[in-house]
Write a protein that holds these residues in place. Structure first.
Motif, mmCIF file in Angstrom:
data_model
loop_
_atom_site.group_PDB
_atom_site.id
_atom_site.type_symbol
_atom_site.label_atom_id
_atom_site.label_comp_id
_atom_site.label_asym_id
_atom_site.label_seq_id
_atom_site.Cartn_x
_atom_site.Cartn_y
_atom_site.Cartn_z
ATOM 1 N N HIS A 72 0.854 -1.182 0.000
ATOM 2 C CA HIS A 72 0.000 0.000 0.000
ATOM 3 C C HIS A 72 0.905 1.253 0.000
ATOM 4 O O HIS A 72 1.261 1.773 1.066
ATOM 5 C CB HIS A 72 -0.907 0.007 1.231
ATOM 6 C CG HIS A 72 -1.702 -1.262 1.389
ATOM 7 N ND1 HIS A 72 -2.924 -1.457 0.793
ATOM 8 C CD2 HIS A 72 -1.428 -2.401 2.068
ATOM 9 C CE1 HIS A 72 -3.379 -2.654 1.100
ATOM 10 N NE2 HIS A 72 -2.497 -3.248 1.871
ATOM 11 N N ILE A 75 0.253 4.444 2.315
ATOM 12 C CA ILE A 75 0.299 4.385 3.777
ATOM 13 C C ILE A 75 1.751 4.465 4.230
ATOM 14 O O ILE A 75 2.532 3.543 4.011
ATOM 15 C CB ILE A 75 -0.349 3.096 4.310
ATOM 16 C CG1 ILE A 75 -1.792 2.977 3.833
ATOM 17 C CG2 ILE A 75 -0.287 3.058 5.830
ATOM 18 C CD1 ILE A 75 -2.460 1.678 4.234
ATOM 19 N N LEU A 77 4.326 4.425 7.158
ATOM 20 C CA LEU A 77 4.460 4.034 8.562
ATOM 21 C C LEU A 77 5.790 4.448 9.176
ATOM 22 O O LEU A 77 5.877 4.657 10.388
ATOM 23 C CB LEU A 77 4.300 2.510 8.701
ATOM 24 C CG LEU A 77 2.963 1.926 8.238
ATOM 25 C CD1 LEU A 77 2.958 0.418 8.433
ATOM 26 C CD2 LEU A 77 1.799 2.574 8.990
ATOM 27 N N ALA A 105 -0.121 6.213 12.943
ATOM 28 C CA ALA A 105 -0.489 5.477 11.732
ATOM 29 C C ALA A 105 -0.463 3.975 11.976
ATOM 30 O O ALA A 105 -1.339 3.235 11.513
ATOM 31 C CB ALA A 105 0.447 5.845 10.580
ATOM 32 N N THR A 108 -3.453 2.860 13.817
ATOM 33 C CA THR A 108 -4.664 2.968 13.002
ATOM 34 C C THR A 108 -4.806 1.812 12.015
ATOM 35 O O THR A 108 -5.907 1.284 11.822
ATOM 36 C CB THR A 108 -4.674 4.295 12.229
ATOM 37 O OG1 THR A 108 -4.655 5.385 13.165
ATOM 38 C CG2 THR A 108 -5.905 4.406 11.342
ATOM 39 N N VAL A 109 -3.691 1.403 11.399
ATOM 40 C CA VAL A 109 -3.781 0.409 10.325
ATOM 41 C C VAL A 109 -3.496 -1.012 10.785
ATOM 42 O O VAL A 109 -3.736 -1.962 10.032
ATOM 43 C CB VAL A 109 -2.816 0.764 9.165
ATOM 44 C CG1 VAL A 109 -3.072 2.167 8.672
ATOM 45 C CG2 VAL A 109 -1.361 0.587 9.578
ATOM 46 N N PRO A 112 -6.792 -3.383 10.828
ATOM 47 C CA PRO A 112 -7.349 -3.575 9.483
ATOM 48 C C PRO A 112 -6.443 -4.385 8.558
ATOM 49 O O PRO A 112 -6.919 -5.239 7.809
ATOM 50 C CB PRO A 112 -7.545 -2.144 8.971
ATOM 51 C CG PRO A 112 -7.705 -1.321 10.202
ATOM 52 C CD PRO A 112 -6.804 -1.948 11.213
ATOM 53 N N LEU A 113 -5.118 -4.128 8.606
ATOM 54 C CA LEU A 113 -4.214 -4.874 7.739
ATOM 55 C C LEU A 113 -4.076 -6.320 8.200
ATOM 56 O O LEU A 113 -3.948 -7.235 7.371
ATOM 57 C CB LEU A 113 -2.846 -4.191 7.682
ATOM 58 C CG LEU A 113 -2.795 -2.855 6.939
ATOM 59 C CD1 LEU A 113 -1.365 -2.329 6.873
ATOM 60 C CD2 LEU A 113 -3.370 -2.985 5.529
ATOM 61 N N ARG A 116 -7.047 -8.051 6.988
ATOM 62 C CA ARG A 116 -6.895 -8.270 5.550
ATOM 63 C C ARG A 116 -6.031 -9.499 5.295
ATOM 64 O O ARG A 116 -6.305 -10.291 4.388
ATOM 65 C CB ARG A 116 -6.287 -7.023 4.898
ATOM 66 C CG ARG A 116 -5.981 -7.177 3.429
ATOM 67 C CD ARG A 116 -7.208 -7.545 2.616
ATOM 68 N NE ARG A 116 -6.854 -7.835 1.231
ATOM 69 C CZ ARG A 116 -7.568 -8.601 0.427
ATOM 70 N NH1 ARG A 116 -8.703 -9.163 0.841
ATOM 71 N NH2 ARG A 116 -7.168 -8.812 -0.808
ATOM 72 N N ALA A 204 3.178 0.810 3.097
ATOM 73 C CA ALA A 204 2.978 -0.292 4.041
ATOM 74 C C ALA A 204 2.854 -1.601 3.272
ATOM 75 O O ALA A 204 2.376 -1.624 2.133
ATOM 76 C CB ALA A 204 1.721 -0.066 4.880
ATOM 77 N N ASN A 206 1.671 -5.794 3.932
ATOM 78 C CA ASN A 206 1.090 -6.779 4.841
ATOM 79 C C ASN A 206 1.077 -8.137 4.160
ATOM 80 O O ASN A 206 1.013 -8.228 2.930
ATOM 81 C CB ASN A 206 -0.331 -6.390 5.270
ATOM 82 C CG ASN A 206 -1.276 -6.244 4.101
ATOM 83 O OD1 ASN A 206 -1.187 -5.282 3.342
ATOM 84 N ND2 ASN A 206 -2.202 -7.188 3.950
#
Length: 213
Positions: A72, A75, A77, A105, A108-109, A112-113, A116, A204, A206
């Motif tokens: 991503h 994003i 980090l 950051a 926050t992520v 969600p990551l 995912r 970012a 993941n």
């Protein structure tokens, strides 16, 4: 090379060496935008390394079963403005050699990551998290990892944590978790392990890996 038969063994090495960048003076009086959390980097990151040996003679259904990742670029980090061809290292830009984590950051992520990653794993394998004996999560932050384990409904012993003892060893953290579990005698042949990670670089990243040990 293992699948093709060209190699019998492959050594996968993960290492993190940030101590050379974590110079205290480079983090003092960082008043530039985006550096408000600069002091957290030397407080959290640590050096570490681990390795895994993969062999092509494992029984069917054992070893690495599936893997996947995403990138991503939007994003950000971690910032590391010093060095490289655009800003060569010299005595004049020493203060820019600050390995700066954007803690807000990351918080926050992270979930969600990680979710995912689980979605990608399920799409690839049809497996659910509850089927795994071990879930080795990238050790970005102790409270984040523990909270994520709770949202998965898994007991804490199946989602181990070591950042409280070693710090954030970045790419090495999940393999170090496996090494600790093996040395303690808790890892048994045939158990399934899910590795989940996020990372920083060009934005970012993941990903996940599924193993039968």
């Amino acid at each position: 090379s293992i699948v093709s038969g060209l190699a019998r063994y492959v050594v996968v090495v993960a290492s993190n060496t940030t101590s050379a960048q974590l110079v205290r003076d480079n983090y003092a009086n960082q008043n530039r935008p985006g550096f408000e959390w600069a002091w957290l980097s030397p407080a959290v990151f640590a050096d570490g390394a681990a390795a895994m040996v993969l062999a092509n003679d494992a029984p069917d259904g054992f070893g690495l079963l599936a893997t996947g990742y995403e990138i991503h670029p939007s994003i950000e980090l971690v910032r590391f403005p010093g060095g490289g061809g655009l800003n060569p290292t010299c005595v004049l830009n020493g203060s820019e050699h600050a390995y700066v984590m954007d803690a807000k950051a990351v918080s926050t992520v992270f979930e969600p990551l990680m979710r995912r990653n689980i979605e990608m794993m399920h799409d690839r394998t049809g497996m659910t998290v509850s089927e795994f004996d071990w879930v080795f999560v990238h050790q970005a932050n102790g409270p984040l990892v523990r909270a994520f384990g709770e949202t998965l409904g898994l007991p804490s012993e199946r989602v181990p944590v070591n950042i409280d003892r070693y710090g954030n060893t970045s790419s090495a953290s999940t393999l170090l978790l496996l090494d600790e579990a093996r040395k303690s005698g808790r890892v048994q042949s045939g158990q399934k392990a899910l590795f989940l990670w996020i990372g920083a670089g060009v934005g970012a990243m993941n990903g996940f890996a599924v193993f039968r040990l």
